[in-house]
Write a protein that holds these residues in place. Structure first.
Motif, short mmCIF file in Angstrom:
data_model
loop_
_atom_site.label_atom_id
_atom_site.label_comp_id
_atom_site.label_asym_id
_atom_site.label_seq_id
_atom_site.Cartn_x
_atom_site.Cartn_y
_atom_site.Cartn_z
N PRO A 337 -3.78 -3.12 -13.56
CA PRO A 337 -3.99 -2.73 -12.71
C PRO A 337 -3.30 -2.61 -12.00
N LEU A 338 -1.80 -3.97 -11.72
CA LEU A 338 -0.96 -3.66 -10.90
C LEU A 338 -0.09 -2.39 -11.08
N PHE A 339 -0.14 -2.26 -12.90
CA PHE A 339 0.87 -1.41 -13.03
C PHE A 339 0.51 0.26 -12.47
N PHE A 340 -0.97 -0.09 -13.20
CA PHE A 340 -1.59 1.50 -12.86
C PHE A 340 -1.88 1.81 -11.20
N THR A 341 -1.37 1.24 -10.03
CA THR A 341 -1.80 1.56 -8.70
C THR A 341 0.07 1.40 -8.81
N ILE A 342 0.70 1.27 -9.36
CA ILE A 342 1.96 1.45 -9.00
C ILE A 342 2.34 3.12 -9.39
N CYS A 343 1.50 3.63 -10.37
CA CYS A 343 1.95 4.72 -10.53
C CYS A 343 1.16 6.17 -9.17
N GLY A 344 0.45 5.32 -9.18
CA GLY A 344 -0.71 6.25 -7.89
C GLY A 344 0.39 5.73 -6.38
N LEU A 345 1.24 4.66 -6.17
CA LEU A 345 1.91 4.77 -4.94
C LEU A 345 2.88 5.29 -4.87
N LYS A 346 3.56 5.59 -6.57
CA LYS A 346 4.78 6.48 -7.18
C LYS A 346 4.18 8.17 -6.38
N MET A 347 2.95 8.42 -6.17
CA MET A 347 2.45 10.25 -6.54
C MET A 347 2.46 10.19 -4.78
N ASN A 348 3.14 11.39 -4.80
CA ASN A 348 2.93 11.92 -3.64
C ASN A 348 2.79 13.31 -3.82
N VAL A 349 1.29 13.90 -3.72
CA VAL A 349 0.72 15.06 -3.42
C VAL A 349 1.58 15.89 -2.77
N PHE A 350 1.80 14.80 -1.32
CA PHE A 350 2.56 15.99 -0.23
C PHE A 350 4.62 16.69 -0.50
N SER A 351 4.54 16.05 -1.86
CA SER A 351 5.98 16.33 -2.63
C SER A 351 5.64 17.71 -3.00
N ILE A 352 4.77 17.66 -3.49
CA ILE A 352 4.40 19.22 -4.55
C ILE A 352 4.65 20.41 -3.79
#
Length: 819
Positions: A337-352
């Motif tokens: 869950p820590l690994f999956f959450t890190i992927c979510g933390l690194k995702m920024n929808v406002f960077s699109i």
């Protein structure tokens, strides 16, 4: 500091401020005293990590609780939880981001997550049997190969057209072919986790998807290896390339020819049924860390080496199962869950920023999805698979998960992929997985195929037809009771018994479920070789001894099913359907030990309920009270032979299940060493079991067909061995009195039906029953106070799933089956 924290807590109780601002102020108050970071800017202590883990667990579990009713897998909830905690939602608040997920703590956070992924791929390798690839059939190889090459070709051609006719962003151009490689594969770990969450791992589609994904993985990694070697040869000197390849070969050789023999040596030194020594487990984990470090040092991927190391460890017990039992819970519950959450933390929808970039990557995802569907559905249909199943298989092979996320995370960390491409890819991946899961659950239900088109019951079996029985056993403790029951079932030359023995084993230390035929060894004839046999062989060889005493009358077939308890009923029902079984016999979930203790196994109870609900034939639950004492061998007084009388009592209240029980007892009555007592419960003032008038007529017909009251029958010996008595009862206490009176008769077997009607008596009995898998009557017999009433209790349920049959009371006049 404590006073400041107390003031903040009081303010939050009064409702001042939001939860986010309160959390940030609280963290800042504690941080201001140097509790978590101190003077060293690189110091990191446990409390902050505990807070982060708590928030991750809280958000992901809450989201999963909401989404699981929509059949969403855990990975979707965990990525969404990380996205909420990241810069897309809560991370928009700079105070929250700096205090709860500060930059200086991200290094330790990433380290934990990557270590978790390293352990995960190691455990995946441990669970895989690499030799299963060589056992793959033609259908598996075709589907697995096309599943890779068709989407790879289609998406590559589309990328070529896009780059030729459009002016693509530089970052998109660089990331496009990486995404194509990622989407073309179907990772076995992802498919295995997906199937396990949908509880179809050991279904027909589940087994085909597992084996096909392995073939697809072989194709994918072959292409990647070829590209890696070519790229290294083109970019580096011959000396550097040769040195790197030699180093990788030496490391792989050390794993294959050094660590694998050591693991096999440890397995040989571990007695069967005994736990593996701690030193072996610790040594393997140390070897994993050293191999991962060495791989990184020579320029190889540590995760690939971790997978190879797990691959050389034999799957299943003892070593593979021990590693999975020790590490799996920590890895799956905490680190992943820590690994999956890190992927979510690194995702920024406002960077699109560019909708064109979003559309291009989405188009690549869509073309890969269509390509995989074509690559799976087309050969599946040509191989005569139903359209519904073929489409479900195509969707399963399109599932994405942890391996794809690991690729994306690695590319972002190495700056091969920018933040915008990473965010688009993660969003597309989550959307694709979120859509596939509920559709597969709607389309594919393995229990729907467990519907027979003919009657598979003892009652409808022809008088001289072969009786097909499936005996399910969990361990050696179940064998003796099964053997005694089958010996009393009267296998003869005119009416033989075809017996399938299925040894049910929980799936531990493996990723793929198995249902395989077994050929037992002949070593059981030599006592010295008994210790060399595994548990399945010892179980099967005990049945073979019974086959020798019934030569020509009893045909044995042995199977071993390895699957999770949650879906183990699929093995039982599919084998019963394939072999046209008439009666499934499965042990009761409560085991009575010789020292007087009753052990209840919840997984067995869940299995029994599923079998009763989905079986394509009649089912018998066998309760073994005699495991706490030896069986009573009572020689006949009137004969000098060593045979003993086997006393059977049949309890008859009325209904389809009781008629099935009497049909089984009728077969036993042909055995000259079985004494039958039929006890019929009657009441002159009210109905005993309810039911329609046709049901009562069928009850009378089966009783008359047994012929116990016809003294003019030509079989005088049989009439002497079959007795009949009626017991008038008015309520539950009267039924209990009859059961108590049976204690002095020393019955070896008591047979009773499971279901009865909705009469007043049955409602009274059900009010005190808590085991629905036994029914009201058998539940009373299974209690400790009636242990003397029968060493074995067989609870029979007549077949409930027949195509086109809605009323089970029609069963007696329904068309008989042909053997």
């Amino acid at each position: 500091m404590l006073q400041q924290v107390r003031i903040l807590m009081d303010q939050n109780d009064d409702g001042e401020g939001s939860d986010v601002s309160y959390t940030c102020q609280l963290v800042s108050a504690i941080n201001s005293r140097g509790i978590w970071y101190g003077d060293n800017p690189f110091s990191f202590t446990v409390p902050l990590l505990l807070l982060q883990l708590s928030l991750i667990f809280l958000f992901t579990r809450s989201i999963h609780h909401l989404l699981k009713r929509f059949s969403q897998p855990c990975i979707v909830s965990q990525i969404l939880g990380g996205a909420i905690l990241g810069p897309s939602v809560l991370g928009l608040s700079s105070s929250f981001a700096n205090q709860v997920f500060p930059t200086k703590s991200r290094g330790a956070f990433d380290t934990f997550a990557l270590f978790g992924f390293m352990l995960f791929v190691f455990l995946v390798g441990v669970k895989i049997d690499p030799f299963i690839i060589f056992k793959s059939g033609k259908r598996t190889v075709v589907i697995g190969t096309l599943c890779f090459f068709i989407p790879y070709t289609l998406t590559s051609f589309l990328a070529f057209l896009l780059s030729h006719y459009l002016t693509l962003d530089r970052n998109i151009s660089k990331a496009l072919y990486l995404i194509i490689d990622m989407l073309s594969m179907t990772a076995f770990p992802v498919v295995a986790c997906f199937l396990a969450e949908l509880k179809i791992l050991n279904s027909e589609i589940g087994r085909l998807a597992s084996s096909s994904s392995m073939i697809c993985d072989v194709c994918h990694w072959s292409i990647l290896t070829l590209n890696f070697v070519i790229g290294m040869a083109l970019e580096k000197s011959f000396k550097t390339t040769s040195g790197s390849i030699l180093s990788i070969v030496l490391l792989v050789g050390l794993i294959v020819f050094g660590i694998r023999p050591a693991a096999l040596w440890a397995i040989r030194r571990t007695p069967e049924g005994k736990p593996v020594k701690e030193i072996y487990v610790i040594s393997l984990i140390i070897a994993l860390l050293l191999c991962g470090f060495t791989a990184q040092a020579i320029g190889f991927n540590a995760f690939i080496v971790s997978f190879l190391l797990g691959l050389v460890i034999p799957d299943g017990p003892p070593l593979g199962a021990t590693l999975v039992e020790r590490l799996d819970c920590f890895v799956s519950v905490v680190l992943m869950p820590l690994f999956f959450t890190i992927c979510g933390l690194k995702m920024n929808v406002f960077s699109i920023k560019s909708f064109e970039n979003f559309g291009i990557i989405l188009l690549i995802f869509l073309s890969s999805f269509i390509g995989k569907l074509l690559g799976v559905v087309t050969p599946a249909l040509l191989l005569r698979m139903p359209l519904r199943d073929a489409f479900s298989l195509g969707l399963i092979m399109n599932s994405k998960g942890i391996i794809e996320l690991a690729f994306l995370n690695s590319w972002k960390m190495s700056k091969v992929m920018n933040e915008e491409c990473f965010s688009i890819a993660v969003i597309s991946l989550v959307a694709l997985t979120g859509v596939i899961s509920p559709i597969v659950k709607i389309l594919y239900d393995p229990s729907k195929r467990f519907v027979a088109y003919k009657r598979r019951t003892i009652l409808h079996n022809k008088k001289d037809a072969e009786l097909r029985v499936l005996a399910c056993v969990h361990g050696e403790d179940n064998v003796l009771a099964m053997v005694k029951l089958l010996e009393a079932s009267n296998p003869t030359k005119q009416s033989p018994i075809s017996l399938c023995v299925l040894h049910l084993v929980n799936l531990v230390g493996r990723s793929s479920s198995l249902l395989i035929p077994c050929l037992p060894r002949d070593d059981y004839k030599h006592g010295s070789s008994y210790q060399g046999q595994n548990r399945s062989e010892r179980i099967f060889n005990k049945f073979r001894k019974m086959e020798e005493t019934n030569q020509g009358f009893l045909m044995l077939h042995f199977y071993k099913g390895i699957s999770p308890y949650a879906t183990m009923h699929n093995d039982v029902c599919s084998l019963a359907l394939e072999k046209r079984i008439t009666l499934i016999i499965i042990p009761f979930h409560k085991q009575f030990t010789p020292w007087g203790k009753v052990e209840s196994i919840r997984a067995f109870r869940h299995l029994n309920r599923n079998v009763l609900d989905k079986a394509p034939c009649s089912v018998g639950i066998l309760i073994d009270h005699n495991s706490r004492k030896k069986y009573r061998y009572r020689p006949q007084k009137n004969h000098s032979s060593s045979y003993y009388n086997y006393r059977v009592a049949a309890l008859f209240f009325g209904g389809a299940d009781d008629r099935e029980a009497l049909a089984y007892v009728r077969r036993m009555s042909q055995n000259s060493h079985v004494l039958i007592t039929i006890i019929r419960f009657i009441c002159r003032t009210m109905e005993i079991a309810g039911g329609s008038s046709s049901s009562k007529m069928l009850d009378a017909e089966i009783l008359e067909d047994i012929g116990f009251s016809n003294n003019t029958s030509s079989d005088k010996t049989r009439n002497e061995r079959v007795s009949y008595q009626e017991e008038e009862v008015m309520g539950r206490q009267d039924v209990m009195s009859v059961f108590k009176s049976m204690e002095g008769c020393y019955y070896d077997l008591v047979v009773v039906g499971k279901r009865h009607g909705n009469s007043e008596l049955m409602q009274e009995l059900r009010s005190c029953s808590d085991r629905v898998e036994l029914g009201a009557v058998a539940d009373m017999l299974a209690t400790d106070q009636y242990l003397g009433g029968g060493s074995l209790i067989l609870v029979i349920q007549q077949q409930t799933r027949v195509w086109g049959l809605r009323d089970p009371e029609q069963s007696f006049r329904f068309r008989r089956t042909k053997s």
